[in-house]
Design an enzyme around this catalytic site. Structure first.
Site, PDB file in Angstrom:
ATOM      1  N   ASP A  47      23.085 130.051 -70.914  1.00  0.00           N
ATOM      2  CA  ASP A  47      22.406 129.964 -72.208  1.00  0.00           C
ATOM      3  C   ASP A  47      21.293 131.009 -72.290  1.00  0.00           C
ATOM      4  O   ASP A  47      20.676 131.184 -73.342  1.00  0.00           O
ATOM      5  CB  ASP A  47      21.897 128.541 -72.478  1.00  0.00           C
ATOM      6  N   SER A  48      21.063 131.751 -71.187  1.00  0.00           N
ATOM      7  CA  SER A  48      20.163 132.911 -71.245  1.00  0.00           C
ATOM      8  C   SER A  48      20.695 133.933 -72.237  1.00  0.00           C
ATOM      9  O   SER A  48      19.989 134.882 -72.590  1.00  0.00           O
ATOM     10  CB  SER A  48      19.991 133.535 -69.854  1.00  0.00           C
ATOM     11  N   LYS A 116      27.893 123.734 -66.217  1.00  0.00           N
ATOM     12  CA  LYS A 116      26.590 123.585 -65.545  1.00  0.00           C
ATOM     13  C   LYS A 116      25.628 122.903 -66.508  1.00  0.00           C
ATOM     14  O   LYS A 116      25.663 123.176 -67.706  1.00  0.00           O
ATOM     15  CB  LYS A 116      26.038 124.961 -65.152  1.00  0.00           C
ATOM     16  N   GLU A 118      21.381 121.206 -66.741  1.00  0.00           N
ATOM     17  CA  GLU A 118      20.053 121.144 -66.127  1.00  0.00           C
ATOM     18  C   GLU A 118      19.577 119.698 -65.972  1.00  0.00           C
ATOM     19  O   GLU A 118      19.900 118.851 -66.807  1.00  0.00           O
ATOM     20  CB  GLU A 118      19.037 121.908 -67.006  1.00  0.00           C
ATOM     21  N   GLU A 185      16.190 127.120 -59.213  1.00  0.00           N
ATOM     22  CA  GLU A 185      15.494 128.264 -59.833  1.00  0.00           C
ATOM     23  C   GLU A 185      13.996 128.216 -59.590  1.00  0.00           C
ATOM     24  O   GLU A 185      13.345 127.182 -59.821  1.00  0.00           O
ATOM     25  CB  GLU A 185      15.794 128.259 -61.348  1.00  0.00           C
TER      26      GLU A 185
HETATM   27  O1  KIV Z   1      21.364 130.731 -68.288  1.00  0.00           O
HETATM   28  C1  KIV Z   1      21.163 131.287 -67.194  1.00  0.00           C
HETATM   29  O2  KIV Z   1      21.185 132.521 -67.059  1.00  0.00           O
HETATM   30  C2  KIV Z   1      20.898 130.440 -66.037  1.00  0.00           C
HETATM   31  C3  KIV Z   1      20.545 131.126 -64.765  1.00  0.00           C
HETATM   32  C4  KIV Z   1      19.089 131.352 -64.750  1.00  0.00           C
HETATM   33  C5  KIV Z   1      21.018 130.387 -63.583  1.00  0.00           C
HETATM   34  O3  KIV Z   1      20.932 129.254 -66.136  1.00  0.00           O
END
Ligand code: KIV
Length: 280
Positions: A47-48, A116, A118, A185
């Site tokens: 989601d980055s 994934k 969080e 992280e």
């Molecule tokens: O969205 C992302 O890029 C991440 C990484 C920081 C692991 O979750």
């Protein structure tokens, strides 16, 4: 030679064998295909993408449709690479049913190999239900960008004995709930080392020091492409942004002077042009 695509089972196997591996982000076909040509084993459609691709200030506004849109092109570009689809904020915090619905969409509509999400102990019931529903789930603890405002922004986590202990308890709870690996992280290296020794699943570290099973970085950070911000833990292994600006400036210059295009880059077939259009 094409690399052999990693599987979920390889994650545990690599940890047991002490084989370290690497993991980067991609959000589009071209970058995914470049990663696929490299030795890097895993791609996260993170989601980055909110910051890197869409210019947002955080990951919070990213939608499930955004991730699905980008993940489809990554899956096409990287057939030999294990691909992780990130569950964005709002796609798994309403109810367990909603989380399963979101995960089903992400996997079915894109073909990613796992999802994934969080969160620590508070996510245990959701993770158990996702695993029961047939999903491969990767956890993500430490600095969790989707909820970073609740702990004061983008800061190193686990910096006190109590918070380090809480993180290790989170990792153990996630393992017991059925995750096959955990992104960790922005924590002190000693915390990552202790966690790695405590849990049987691989610890995938980003800003977590050397004693983890896998190193994770955002591709645009590690290649020196993203210009807005460079976290302390990012090493730039190339300066692609500078090279791109250099190439663009050379194109601009040769366009202005007429050096480009030469016959080599033109279609040179002789065609009789009608008089009205300037022919003889
Ligand atoms: O969205 C992302 O890029 C991440 C990484 C920081 C692991 O979750």
């Amino acid at each position: 030679m094409a690399k052999k695509k990693m599987t979920v089972l390889d994650f545990k196997k690599y940890k047991e064998e002490g084989k370290k591996f690497s993991y980067v982000t991609a959000y589009d076909y071209t970058i995914a295909s470049i990663v696929n040509d490299s030795d890097v084993e895993c791609i996260l459609v993170g989601d980055s993408l909110g910051m890197i691709m869409l210019g947002y200030d955080s990951t919070v506004p990213v939608t499930l449709d955004d991730v699905i849109h980008h993940a489809k092109s990554v899956v096409k570009g990287a057939p030999d690479t294990f691909i992780i689809g990130d569950m964005p904020f709002g796609s798994y915090n309403v109810s367990i049913e909603d989380a399963i619905r979101s995960a089903n969409r992400l996997v079915k509509e894109t073909g990613v190999d796992c999802i994934k999400l969080e969160g620590g102990v508070e996510m245990v019931d959701t993770i158990k239900a996702l695993v029961k529903a047939g999903h491969n789930v990767m956890g993500h603890i430490g600095l969790t960008p989707q909820t970073a405002t609740s702990f004061g922004g983008f800061k190193v986590q686990g910096g006190t004995p109590e918070s380090a202990r809480k993180l290790i308890e989170d990792a153990k709870a996630l393992e017991a709930a059925g995750v096959f690996s955990i992104v960790l992280e922005c924590v002190p290296s000693v915390v990552a080392k202790a966690m790695r020794e405590e849990v049987g699943v691989p610890i995938l570290g980003i800003g977590a020091g050397p004693d983890v099973d896998c190193q994770v970085l955002v591709t645009q950070d590690l290649l020196g492409m993203y210009g807005d911000f460079k976290p302390k833990f990012v090493k730039q292994f190339a300066q692609i942004r500078q090279e791109m600006v250099k190439g663009l400036n050379q194109f601009h210059h040769e366009s202005e002077t007429g050096e480009f295009p030469t016959p080599e880059f033109s279609f040179n077939k002789a065609v009789e042009i009608p008089k009205v259009y300037g022919g003889k």
